[in-house]
Design a protein around this motif. Structure first.
Motif, short mmCIF file in Angstrom:
data_model
loop_
_atom_site.label_atom_id
_atom_site.label_comp_id
_atom_site.label_asym_id
_atom_site.label_seq_id
_atom_site.Cartn_x
_atom_site.Cartn_y
_atom_site.Cartn_z
N GLY A 190 92.92 -21.37 57.86
CA GLY A 190 93.88 -21.24 58.88
C GLY A 190 95.96 -21.08 57.97
O GLY A 190 96.59 -21.00 58.48
N LEU A 191 95.45 -21.89 56.68
CA LEU A 191 96.20 -22.10 56.31
C LEU A 191 96.73 -20.87 55.94
O LEU A 191 98.11 -20.63 54.87
N ARG A 192 96.50 -19.50 55.78
CA ARG A 192 96.88 -18.45 55.56
C ARG A 192 97.22 -17.32 56.43
O ARG A 192 97.88 -16.62 56.49
N ASN A 193 97.79 -18.73 57.60
CA ASN A 193 97.81 -17.62 58.90
C ASN A 193 98.66 -18.30 59.59
O ASN A 193 98.73 -18.91 60.53
N VAL A 203 88.92 -21.64 50.94
CA VAL A 203 88.32 -22.56 49.98
C VAL A 203 90.29 -22.02 49.04
O VAL A 203 91.04 -22.47 48.77
N ALA A 204 89.64 -20.56 49.66
CA ALA A 204 90.42 -19.39 48.61
C ALA A 204 92.26 -19.41 49.40
O ALA A 204 93.11 -19.58 48.95
N ALA A 205 91.65 -19.89 50.69
CA ALA A 205 93.32 -20.30 51.40
C ALA A 205 94.08 -21.21 51.22
O ALA A 205 95.30 -21.63 51.13
N CYS A 206 92.95 -22.32 51.00
CA CYS A 206 93.26 -23.63 50.68
C CYS A 206 94.00 -24.52 49.07
O CYS A 206 95.08 -24.53 49.17
N ALA A 207 93.27 -23.38 48.61
CA ALA A 207 93.61 -23.10 47.08
C ALA A 207 95.58 -22.48 46.92
O ALA A 207 95.82 -22.96 46.45
N ALA A 208 95.49 -21.53 47.93
CA ALA A 208 97.00 -21.08 48.09
C ALA A 208 97.64 -21.87 48.14
O ALA A 208 98.88 -21.09 47.71
N PHE A 209 97.48 -22.51 49.00
CA PHE A 209 98.47 -23.40 49.68
C PHE A 209 98.41 -24.69 48.97
O PHE A 209 100.14 -24.94 49.10
N VAL A 210 97.74 -24.73 48.05
CA VAL A 210 98.57 -25.68 46.95
C VAL A 210 99.66 -24.96 46.09
O VAL A 210 100.38 -25.45 45.35
#
Length: 221
Positions: free
Chosen positions: A40-43, A99-106
């Protein structure tokens, strides 16, 4: 010394307990959003609006804070399986997207001015096969993955997240070895919540485990 700034889903409550019991070696601030997910971090329009809430809290960067991200239990316990079923997709692809969404948020936080962001492993699932007590168990009834399957997915999620942290030279903290029953490979009974309707880990034991792992990090003040 900089404070811990814990953000994530409802499992952040373990860090709140650790802070209340003065188990941590730094002061702590906490922002938990129940139901928040890594994917959900990508949205920004996700049901929980978690990414907007987290960014509003953390950015611009606080020079006196170290963000600590605790997400993934909802992904590994429900969302990854549900999305794979809904989109007729493979679980592994949905795992990669989380995992990719979390990494992008980081990366957003680092670009925003945080030299250190601590990633934490998702906690092991506790909801037993066929369980229907508690609103979370009922809400997740559409997913038929067994407790062992959800546990194994959590291990894979955490391994991928560890790789993302290491690729960025960031700390990764995982309490899985501390909370696993060596005989079953599942969450140890001592770490199950005494309330069978509550899917969170037993709060004090979880707080102690997280404090032990975080306090062991060698970070600048």
């Amino acid at each position: 010394m900089r404070d811990w700034y814990f953000i994530g889903d409802s499992h952040v409550q373990a860090f709140e307990v650790a802070a209340a019991l003065r188990l941590l070696n730094r002061k702590a601030r906490c922002l938990l959003v129940p139901g928040a997910t890594s994917v959900g971090l990508r949205n920004p329009e996700s049901r929980t609006h978690a990414v907007g809430l987290f960014k509003d809290a953390l950015l611009p960067a606080h020079p006196d804070a170290i963000p600590v991200i605790q997400l993934g239990e909802v992904d590994c316990g429900f969302v990854i399986w549900w999305r794979a079923q809904k989109h007729n997709d493979c679980v592994e692809r949905q795992l990669e997207e989380s995992v990719a969404a979390c990494a992008a948020f980081v990366d957003d936080l680092r670009e925003g001015g945080y030299p250190i962001v601590v990633l934490t492993g998702a906690v092991l699932p506790t909801i037993r096969d066929g369980a229907s007590r508690g609103h979370v168990a009922r809400a997740r009834h559409e997913v038929t993955a067994t407790l062992r399957q959800r546990t194994e997915l959590t291990h894979r999620y955490n391994a991928r997240l560890r790789n993302e942290a290491e690729a960025r030279g960031l700390p990764f903290v995982d309490i899985t070895p501390l909370i696993t029953d060596p005989d079953t490979g599942l969450v140890a009974e001592a770490f199950r919540n005494r309330n069978p309707r509550d899917h969170h880990l037993e709060p004090v034991r979880a707080a102690e485990a997280w404090a032990q792992a975080l306090n062991a990090l060698d970070l600048p003040p």
